[in-house]
Design an enzyme around this catalytic site. Structure first.
Site, short mmCIF file in Angstrom:
data_model
loop_
_atom_site.label_atom_id
_atom_site.label_comp_id
_atom_site.label_asym_id
_atom_site.label_seq_id
_atom_site.Cartn_x
_atom_site.Cartn_y
_atom_site.Cartn_z
N GLU A 90 34.15 -18.14 -33.31
CA GLU A 90 34.61 -17.88 -31.93
C GLU A 90 34.35 -19.02 -30.94
OE1 GLU A 90 32.88 -15.66 -33.78
OE2 GLU A 90 34.50 -14.25 -34.23
N ARG A 150 43.05 -9.77 -42.30
CA ARG A 150 42.85 -10.83 -43.30
C ARG A 150 43.99 -10.85 -44.32
NH1 ARG A 150 36.35 -11.61 -43.94
NH2 ARG A 150 35.76 -10.18 -42.29
N GLU A 165 40.13 -4.70 -41.18
CA GLU A 165 39.82 -5.92 -41.92
C GLU A 165 40.94 -6.29 -42.87
OE1 GLU A 165 37.45 -7.97 -41.35
OE2 GLU A 165 35.94 -6.82 -40.26
N ASP A 222 36.57 -6.50 -28.58
CA ASP A 222 37.17 -7.85 -28.46
C ASP A 222 38.67 -8.00 -28.70
OD1 ASP A 222 36.69 -7.32 -31.17
OD2 ASP A 222 35.39 -9.03 -31.51
C1 DMJ Z 1 36.88 -12.33 -37.91
O1 DMJ Z 1 37.09 -11.52 -38.99
C2 DMJ Z 1 37.84 -12.04 -36.80
O2 DMJ Z 1 37.81 -13.08 -35.91
C3 DMJ Z 1 37.53 -10.77 -36.08
O3 DMJ Z 1 38.36 -10.55 -34.98
C4 DMJ Z 1 36.12 -10.72 -35.60
N1 DMJ Z 1 35.21 -11.55 -36.27
C5 DMJ Z 1 35.43 -12.22 -37.48
C6 DMJ Z 1 34.79 -13.59 -37.44
O4 DMJ Z 1 33.66 -13.67 -36.69
#
Ligand code: DMJ
Length: 643
Positions: free
Chosen positions: A537, A274, A270, A403
């Site tokens: 998404e 971010r 995270e 993902d």
């Molecule tokens: C985000 O922090 C990023 O897209 C991450 O890859 C997965 N999901 C959240 C938003 O849904």
């Protein structure tokens, strides 16, 4: 969000490094007055290294240079003098005695050999342990030396960066759309951004996120005590929307307040996507050095996460002590595929911006570990143990926990200006296996991506999985011939399915997960899967599909989402998630997620912008929608010729 579970605060005690704290200990003994505390630690570590080396040599000396102990022991332990020295030698008795003596000697020799063997094994083990400790000290010394060098260049971590002439990549700003309707819609989305920002500023400035219903700050434990997630996540959105005053105040906050010297256990994933991603994009768009410095400083802190036997990083890291661990819920102490597999883009750029290859080396090693493993049916399980280097449970998902690993393989290849052949091969091989084993069509004709649990399919698709429509379409151009023709179509089908998941709710925003079993299609059946937390998404996929096809329906679908957000998520104090998207009177979860500003609103804005803003030939988006420049073969970062 792959790692959505709660992180308990259990910060380990701060690092009690050798000689830390003043001039006592060995540093004091040698009596040298050095200018920095780092130098004391270094001296002490050198001495320790010497002591260890001496001890290791002694151990070996014990094996090879001491007199042969079996000779000594034969006389001392068993008292069998040679026959010619015994009184009254001769006769049967004597022969029997001699035979017994021979037997005893053989037995003794056997025992001695065993003792010697044990002795040698113990020494070997001691040597190995000591060698490991000596290696660690050497690594520490190297790190300390680098830190001392950085300090000498003036300042703390992340400073002393190489001079890098800044050249703004193509498309950091775009033209106004010519069509007045599109222009108006884009303006509306900018207003939504302003509303989110102003409310955050009013009620939660400097904290991680905003609680728009109760009008206060919200602190997610994903970031430990690092603050300002919304500010850093929003920087590039503010920049591309040309919200100059807001960008300036965000930059000032970063300069004065963004602090990584905190005792904080954070999610490596995270914080990377971010904070590192947000700072990198802000640097590449604006050229402001503070963002490069902060990104590298934070990247350096994250390096300790890779101190595992395989180099597969821990999920959680205390950025003060450098101690890492994994989520307690993750299969057998495993690291998570979508977490350790989503560092590549940022770390490659960190190496470039810092002049330090270590970042790129760490992520290339992850690939090496993965390439050496057998993949069940060619699929990548979500769990990998960083100590044994073996897969945990055989769960496979293109949604949560898996993902963005796939996303980063494709984007690593694109960001390398299509030179990273290894990334390309890993991506298309993985997609081929996913198509064979996970992608299915419902009886109603909706294509979906199921989850795989040890060979059995669970016919459920997460909101997170909806990003894959955009990914398939983005990777269509350049795919091996047998896939190229249908990947764009597959992207379109996933977009349609995800749109259906929105359209089949009462608020026209989709649930966290929807199912294709028990007589339903694209509908959530479990109460705990009915929420919507402002995730991007589905809109992300509309944006990619729009750019790659210019089919008007993607803008229509995007606009439906704007209207739904305005109608159901907008409160007096900002935008909030919804607890049940099927309820006729939805209740709010009271969180304005930082990714709403970083991703959802950015993708909406791009959907209603011309293709010259952040064009795909020059930019790739990290998984938090932070744009990173393609590293072109000819020039490192292309200059915006229009400037
Ligand atoms: C985000 O922090 C990023 O897209 C991450 O890859 C997965 N999901 C959240 C938003 O849904």
């Amino acid at each position: 969000m792959p790692a959505a579970s709660l992180l308990p605060f259990s910060s380990p005690p701060g690092g009690a490094g050798l000689g830390g704290g003043g001039g006592g200990g060995l540093g004091g003994l040698v009596g040298r007055k050095l200018s920095s505390p780092g130098a004391f630690r270094l001296t002490e570590k050198f001495i320790l290294l010497l002591v260890f080396s001496a001890f290791i040599t002694l151990c070996f000396g014990a094996i090879f240079f001491l007199p042969d102990s079996s000779k000594l022991l034969s006389g001392v332990f068993f008292h069998h003098p040679p026959s010619d020295q015994r009184p009254g030698g001769g006769g049967e008795e004597e022969e029997a005695a001699a035979a017994v003596a021979v037997e005893s000697r053989e037995e003794a020799a056997g025992n001695l050999a065993k003792i010697r063997e044990d002795h040698e094994r113990a020494l070997r083990e001691a040597k190995e342990t000591l060698q490991k400790q000596a290696d660690e000290i050497q690594r520490d010394i190297r790190r300390d030396k680098e830190q001392v060098a950085r300090d000498r260049r003036g300042g703390g971590e992340g400073v002393g960066l190489p001079d890098l002439p800044f050249r703004q990549p193509v498309g950091a700003v775009g033209q106004e759309p010519a069509d007045p309707d599109v222009r108006q819609k884009r303006e509306k989305i900018k207003e939504m951004m302003k509303y989110s920002w102003d409310n955050y500023k009013l009620y939660a400035w400097g904290l991680n996120e905003l609680k728009p219903a109760t009008k206060q700050g919200h602190s997610s434990n994903l970031f430990g005590h690092i603050q300002g997630a919304t500010i850093v996540d929003a920087l590039d959105t503010l920049f591309i929307m040309e919200m100059k005053d807001e960008f300036a105040e965000a930059k000032e906050w970063v300069e004065k307040n963004l602090d990584f010297n905190v005792n904080a256990e954070v999610s490596v994933f995270e914080v990377n996507i971010r904070f590192v991603g947000g700072l990198l994009s802000a640097y590449f768009l604006s050229g402001e050095e503070v963002f490069r410095k902060k990104a590298v400083e934070l990247g350096e802190k994250l390096l300790s996460a890779f101190n595992t036997p395989t180099g597969i990083p821990w999920a959680l890291l205390n950025i003060k002590s450098g101690i890492g661990r994994n989520w307690p819920w993750a299969s057998g102490g495993s690291s998570i595929l979508a977490e350790f597999g989503t560092l590549h883009l940022e770390f490659v750029h960190l190496s470039h911006l810092s002049g330090n290859p270590v970042f790129a080396e760490k992520v290339m090693n992850i690939r090496k570990v993965l390439n050496n493993l057998d993949k069940p049916q060619g699929l990548y399980p979500n769990y990998l143990n960083p100590s044994s280097g073996q897969w945990g449970q055989h769960h496979v998902s293109v949604g949560g926990l898996g993902d963005s690993f796939y996303e980063y393989l494709l984007k690593a290849w694109l960001m390398s200006d299509k030179t990273d052949e290894e990334g390309k091969k890993m991506y298309y091989d993985a997609i081929q296996a996913i198509e064979t084993h996970l992608i299915r069509k419902s009886s109603g004709g909706l294509t979906y991506i199921a989850e795989w649990k040890g060979g059995l399919l669970e016919h459920k698709m997460g909101h997170l999985t909806c990003f894959a429509g955009g990914m398939f379409a983005l990777g269509a151009d350049g795919a091996p011939p047998d896939m190229a023709s249908h990947l764009l179509e597959l992207g379109a089908e996933i977009a349609r399915t995800c749109h259906e998941s929105y359209d089949r709710t009462s608020i026209k925003l989709g649930p966290e997960a929807f199912r294709f079993d028990g007589g339903v299609e694209a509908i959530a059946t479990r109460q705990n899967e009915k929420y919507y937390i402002l995730r991007p998404e589905v809109i992300e996929t509309y944006m990619y599909m729009w750019r790659l096809t210019h089919d008007a329906k993607y803008r229509e679908w995007g606009w439906e989402a704007v209207e739904a957000l305005e109608k159901h998520c907008k409160l007096d104090g900002g935008y909030s998630g919804i607890r049940d998207v099927y309820a006729s009177r939805p209740s709010h979860d009271d969180v304005q997620q930082s990714f709403y500003l970083a991703e959802t609103l950015k993708y909406l804005y791009l959907l209603f912008s011309d293709d010259d803003l952040l064009p795909f030939e020059h930019w790739v988006f990290n998984t938090e929608a932070h744009p990173l420049p393609v590293q072109h073969k000819d020039s490192e970062i292309e200059e915006d010729k229009s400037k």
